[in-house]
Design a protein around this motif. Structure first.
Motif, PDB file in Angstrom:
ATOM      1  N   VAL A  23      86.592 118.291  71.754  1.00  0.00           N
ATOM      2  CA  VAL A  23      87.860 118.978  72.025  1.00  0.00           C
ATOM      3  C   VAL A  23      88.992 117.946  72.080  1.00  0.00           C
ATOM      4  O   VAL A  23      90.043 118.127  71.446  1.00  0.00           O
ATOM      5  N   ASP A  24      88.789 116.857  72.814  1.00  0.00           N
ATOM      6  CA  ASP A  24      89.803 115.799  72.890  1.00  0.00           C
ATOM      7  C   ASP A  24      90.056 115.173  71.519  1.00  0.00           C
ATOM      8  O   ASP A  24      91.200 114.886  71.160  1.00  0.00           O
ATOM      9  N   TYR A  25      88.991 114.953  70.763  1.00  0.00           N
ATOM     10  CA  TYR A  25      89.097 114.367  69.422  1.00  0.00           C
ATOM     11  C   TYR A  25      89.983 115.234  68.522  1.00  0.00           C
ATOM     12  O   TYR A  25      90.916 114.739  67.884  1.00  0.00           O
ATOM     13  N   PHE A  26      89.696 116.540  68.469  1.00  0.00           N
ATOM     14  CA  PHE A  26      90.474 117.428  67.603  1.00  0.00           C
ATOM     15  C   PHE A  26      91.929 117.538  68.075  1.00  0.00           C
ATOM     16  O   PHE A  26      92.839 117.628  67.257  1.00  0.00           O
TER      17      PHE A  26
ATOM     18  N   PHE B 286      94.933 119.016  65.393  1.00  0.00           N
ATOM     19  CA  PHE B 286      94.455 120.294  64.871  1.00  0.00           C
ATOM     20  C   PHE B 286      95.134 121.461  65.562  1.00  0.00           C
ATOM     21  O   PHE B 286      95.644 121.324  66.677  1.00  0.00           O
ATOM     22  N   LEU B 287      95.128 122.607  64.885  1.00  0.00           N
ATOM     23  CA  LEU B 287      95.784 123.799  65.407  1.00  0.00           C
ATOM     24  C   LEU B 287      95.136 124.301  66.688  1.00  0.00           C
ATOM     25  O   LEU B 287      95.789 124.882  67.539  1.00  0.00           O
ATOM     26  N   GLY B 288      93.837 124.110  66.824  1.00  0.00           N
ATOM     27  CA  GLY B 288      93.117 124.572  68.008  1.00  0.00           C
ATOM     28  C   GLY B 288      91.646 124.279  67.873  1.00  0.00           C
ATOM     29  O   GLY B 288      91.147 123.917  66.807  1.00  0.00           O
ATOM     30  N   CYS B 289      90.945 124.416  68.986  1.00  0.00           N
ATOM     31  CA  CYS B 289      89.507 124.162  69.031  1.00  0.00           C
ATOM     32  C   CYS B 289      88.935 125.062  70.124  1.00  0.00           C
ATOM     33  O   CYS B 289      89.529 125.171  71.199  1.00  0.00           O
ATOM     34  N   THR B 290      87.818 125.707  69.844  1.00  0.00           N
ATOM     35  CA  THR B 290      87.190 126.591  70.824  1.00  0.00           C
ATOM     36  C   THR B 290      85.743 126.190  71.016  1.00  0.00           C
ATOM     37  O   THR B 290      85.035 125.929  70.045  1.00  0.00           O
TER      38      THR B 290
ATOM     39  N   PRO C  56      72.785 126.339  74.211  1.00  0.00           N
ATOM     40  CA  PRO C  56      73.439 126.009  72.942  1.00  0.00           C
ATOM     41  C   PRO C  56      74.957 126.128  73.071  1.00  0.00           C
ATOM     42  O   PRO C  56      75.466 126.982  73.781  1.00  0.00           O
ATOM     43  N   VAL C  57      75.660 125.236  72.371  1.00  0.00           N
ATOM     44  CA  VAL C  57      77.120 125.221  72.384  1.00  0.00           C
ATOM     45  C   VAL C  57      77.598 125.190  70.937  1.00  0.00           C
ATOM     46  O   VAL C  57      77.039 124.485  70.099  1.00  0.00           O
ATOM     47  N   THR C  58      78.632 125.979  70.661  1.00  0.00           N
ATOM     48  CA  THR C  58      79.262 125.968  69.340  1.00  0.00           C
ATOM     49  C   THR C  58      80.716 125.557  69.515  1.00  0.00           C
ATOM     50  O   THR C  58      81.416 126.099  70.367  1.00  0.00           O
ATOM     51  N   ILE C  59      81.145 124.597  68.716  1.00  0.00           N
ATOM     52  CA  ILE C  59      82.544 124.177  68.699  1.00  0.00           C
ATOM     53  C   ILE C  59      83.119 124.657  67.370  1.00  0.00           C
ATOM     54  O   ILE C  59      82.564 124.380  66.309  1.00  0.00           O
TER      55      ILE C  59
ATOM     56  N   PRO D  68      83.602 112.859  57.959  1.00  0.00           N
ATOM     57  CA  PRO D  68      82.758 111.671  58.149  1.00  0.00           C
ATOM     58  C   PRO D  68      82.563 111.305  59.630  1.00  0.00           C
ATOM     59  O   PRO D  68      81.465 110.938  60.040  1.00  0.00           O
ATOM     60  N   ASP D  69      83.625 111.428  60.430  1.00  0.00           N
ATOM     61  CA  ASP D  69      83.496 111.172  61.868  1.00  0.00           C
ATOM     62  C   ASP D  69      82.548 112.177  62.517  1.00  0.00           C
ATOM     63  O   ASP D  69      81.688 111.811  63.316  1.00  0.00           O
ATOM     64  N   ILE D  70      82.707 113.441  62.173  1.00  0.00           N
ATOM     65  CA  ILE D  70      81.878 114.494  62.768  1.00  0.00           C
ATOM     66  C   ILE D  70      80.411 114.244  62.432  1.00  0.00           C
ATOM     67  O   ILE D  70      79.535 114.375  63.294  1.00  0.00           O
ATOM     68  N   GLU D  71      80.139 113.868  61.198  1.00  0.00           N
ATOM     69  CA  GLU D  71      78.753 113.592  60.803  1.00  0.00           C
ATOM     70  C   GLU D  71      78.172 112.440  61.614  1.00  0.00           C
ATOM     71  O   GLU D  71      76.990 112.447  61.944  1.00  0.00           O
ATOM     72  N   LYS D  72      78.990 111.456  61.966  1.00  0.00           N
ATOM     73  CA  LYS D  72      78.523 110.340  62.811  1.00  0.00           C
ATOM     74  C   LYS D  72      78.299 110.798  64.253  1.00  0.00           C
ATOM     75  O   LYS D  72      77.344 110.388  64.895  1.00  0.00           O
ATOM     76  N   PHE D  73      79.202 111.638  64.764  1.00  0.00           N
ATOM     77  CA  PHE D  73      79.133 112.085  66.152  1.00  0.00           C
ATOM     78  C   PHE D  73      77.921 112.978  66.425  1.00  0.00           C
ATOM     79  O   PHE D  73      77.332 112.921  67.491  1.00  0.00           O
ATOM     80  N   VAL D  74      77.581 113.849  65.478  1.00  0.00           N
ATOM     81  CA  VAL D  74      76.551 114.870  65.698  1.00  0.00           C
ATOM     82  C   VAL D  74      75.206 114.339  65.207  1.00  0.00           C
ATOM     83  O   VAL D  74      74.870 114.455  64.034  1.00  0.00           O
ATOM     84  N   GLU D  75      74.451 113.745  66.140  1.00  0.00           N
ATOM     85  CA  GLU D  75      73.139 113.194  65.791  1.00  0.00           C
ATOM     86  C   GLU D  75      72.093 114.296  65.657  1.00  0.00           C
ATOM     87  O   GLU D  75      71.310 114.305  64.724  1.00  0.00           O
ATOM     88  N   HIS D  76      72.063 115.201  66.633  1.00  0.00           N
ATOM     89  CA  HIS D  76      71.128 116.332  66.617  1.00  0.00           C
ATOM     90  C   HIS D  76      71.969 117.596  66.710  1.00  0.00           C
ATOM     91  O   HIS D  76      72.581 117.852  67.732  1.00  0.00           O
TER      92      HIS D  76
END
Length: 106
Positions: free
Chosen positions: A26-29, A34-38, A65-68, A82-90
């Motif tokens: 959330v802080d990253y986006f 970005f317009l918003g994040c939920t 489970p959490v969905t962003i 590319p950042d998101i792919e690095k952040f999300v390991e599992h």
């Protein structure tokens, strides 16, 4: 106006740089403009380990489970992928084309 919906599926216990992943994202986006994040917390689900996590009183899980979800213009979403792919390991990351009816003013 067309856009992209970025969905990130992770466990509530996931972390990024020692912080809860959903809070970090959330802080990253927000920092990226970005317009918003939920963030949505699921009532039940399972992931890569095939263990069911649920809010059921008899099987109470603290690792739900959490969905962003983030919707924005394609260029902006693709720039952070590319950042998101690095952040999300599992977890799971999906992209979906969407029609944005109204863009929030900045």
């Amino acid at each position: 106006m067309d856009g992209i919906l970025l969905k990130i599926y992770i466990a509530e216990s996931a972390t990024i740089e020692g912080r809860p992943a959903y809070k970090y994202l959330v802080d990253y986006f927000k920092r990226k403009g970005f317009l918003g994040c939920t963030v949505l917390r699921g009532m039940a689900g399972f992931g890569h380990e095939s263990v069911i996590h649920t809010v059921d009183v008899l099987r109470l899980s603290l690792d739900l489970p959490v969905t962003i979800e983030v919707v924005d213009e394609e260029e902006k979403i693709m720039a952070v992928l590319p950042d998101i792919e690095k952040f999300v390991e599992h977890g799971q990351v999906t992209l979906q084309n969407v029609r944005m009816i109204r863009k929030s003013p900045k």
